[in-house]
Motif scaffolding. Structure first.
Motif, mmCIF file in Angstrom:
data_model
loop_
_atom_site.group_PDB
_atom_site.id
_atom_site.type_symbol
_atom_site.label_atom_id
_atom_site.label_comp_id
_atom_site.label_asym_id
_atom_site.label_seq_id
_atom_site.Cartn_x
_atom_site.Cartn_y
_atom_site.Cartn_z
ATOM 1 N N SER A 109 7.578 -14.636 -5.986
ATOM 2 C CA SER A 109 7.530 -13.372 -5.821
ATOM 3 C C SER A 109 9.013 -12.761 -5.165
ATOM 4 C CB SER A 109 6.559 -12.514 -5.348
ATOM 5 O OG SER A 109 6.394 -13.115 -3.778
ATOM 6 N N LYS A 131 0.929 0.078 -4.770
ATOM 7 C CA LYS A 131 0.672 -1.368 -5.524
ATOM 8 C C LYS A 131 -0.632 -1.973 -5.072
ATOM 9 C CE LYS A 131 5.714 -2.648 -6.012
ATOM 10 N NZ LYS A 131 6.680 -3.407 -5.482
ATOM 11 N N GLN A 132 -1.792 -1.539 -5.535
ATOM 12 C CA GLN A 132 -3.008 -1.923 -5.057
ATOM 13 C C GLN A 132 -3.510 -3.408 -5.550
ATOM 14 O OE1 GLN A 132 -5.426 0.692 -7.714
ATOM 15 N NE2 GLN A 132 -5.528 2.056 -6.113
ATOM 16 N N THR A 133 -2.865 -3.786 -6.522
ATOM 17 C CA THR A 133 -3.385 -5.279 -6.596
ATOM 18 C C THR A 133 -2.817 -6.123 -5.661
ATOM 19 O OG1 THR A 133 -3.434 -5.132 -9.060
ATOM 20 C CG2 THR A 133 -3.058 -7.517 -8.124
ATOM 21 N N GLU A 134 -1.139 -5.846 -5.152
ATOM 22 C CA GLU A 134 -0.468 -6.549 -4.001
ATOM 23 C C GLU A 134 -1.210 -6.415 -2.726
ATOM 24 O OE1 GLU A 134 3.777 -6.462 -4.223
ATOM 25 O OE2 GLU A 134 3.863 -6.505 -6.442
ATOM 26 N N THR A 135 -1.464 -5.108 -2.620
ATOM 27 C CA THR A 135 -2.242 -5.026 -1.316
ATOM 28 C C THR A 135 -3.722 -5.612 -1.154
ATOM 29 O OG1 THR A 135 -1.475 -2.707 -1.538
ATOM 30 C CG2 THR A 135 -3.235 -3.057 -0.128
ATOM 31 N N ILE A 136 -4.254 -5.765 -2.247
ATOM 32 C CA ILE A 136 -5.482 -6.663 -2.108
ATOM 33 C C ILE A 136 -5.175 -8.058 -1.780
ATOM 34 C CG2 ILE A 136 -7.601 -7.556 -3.363
ATOM 35 C CD1 ILE A 136 -7.498 -4.675 -4.572
ATOM 36 N N VAL A 137 -4.105 -8.594 -2.519
ATOM 37 C CA VAL A 137 -3.681 -10.095 -2.393
ATOM 38 C C VAL A 137 -3.303 -10.378 -1.025
ATOM 39 C CG1 VAL A 137 -2.001 -11.767 -3.136
ATOM 40 C CG2 VAL A 137 -3.458 -10.281 -5.059
ATOM 41 N N TYR A 138 -2.578 -9.418 -0.588
ATOM 42 C CA TYR A 138 -1.857 -9.754 0.682
ATOM 43 C C TYR A 138 -2.960 -9.556 1.736
ATOM 44 C CZ TYR A 138 2.742 -9.948 -1.296
ATOM 45 O OH TYR A 138 3.827 -10.410 -2.146
ATOM 46 N N ASN A 168 0.807 -1.160 0.066
ATOM 47 C CA ASN A 168 -0.100 0.011 -0.021
ATOM 48 C C ASN A 168 0.720 1.280 0.283
ATOM 49 O OD1 ASN A 168 -2.501 1.284 0.162
ATOM 50 N ND2 ASN A 168 -1.977 1.739 2.150
#
Length: 97
Positions: A89, A48-55, A44
């Motif tokens: 990753s 990095k919005q996608t990574e924030t959501i995934v984590y 966040n």
């Protein structure tokens, strides 16, 4: 720091494939909640919005307070998939630096 957390979490998740005492799995849930929460925070901060959501979703999935009953076999599959994803990753992160 990110790389260390990812490799540590992956190692813990792969350890879940072994027949260990229940306390190990409880520890993994707490460690995963903290680790994925930190990774979500870092992502966040880097926008990095996608990574924030995934984590964030992974932190909720592994959190120890309201357990999600998937059954041993399905949890093993989730552990392997998430562990491999973390390893990939972390090596991708290493190559970018």
């Amino acid at each position: 720091m990110e790389k260390i957390i990812k490799i540590s979490l992956a190692t813990l998740l792969f350890g879940c494939l072994l027949d260990l005492p229940y306390s190990y799995y409880q520890f993994v849930r707490f460690a995963a909640l903290i680790g994925f929460g930190f990774l979500a925070y870092q992502a966040n901060q880097q926008e990095k919005q996608t990574e924030t959501i995934v984590y964030g979703v992974l932190a909720l999935l592994f959190q120890p307070f309201f357990k999600i009953a998937l059954g041993r076999e399905l949890w093993n599959i989730v552990d392997v998939i998430v562990g491999i994803g973390l390893m990939v990753s972390s090596f991708k992160l290493r190559n970018e630096n």
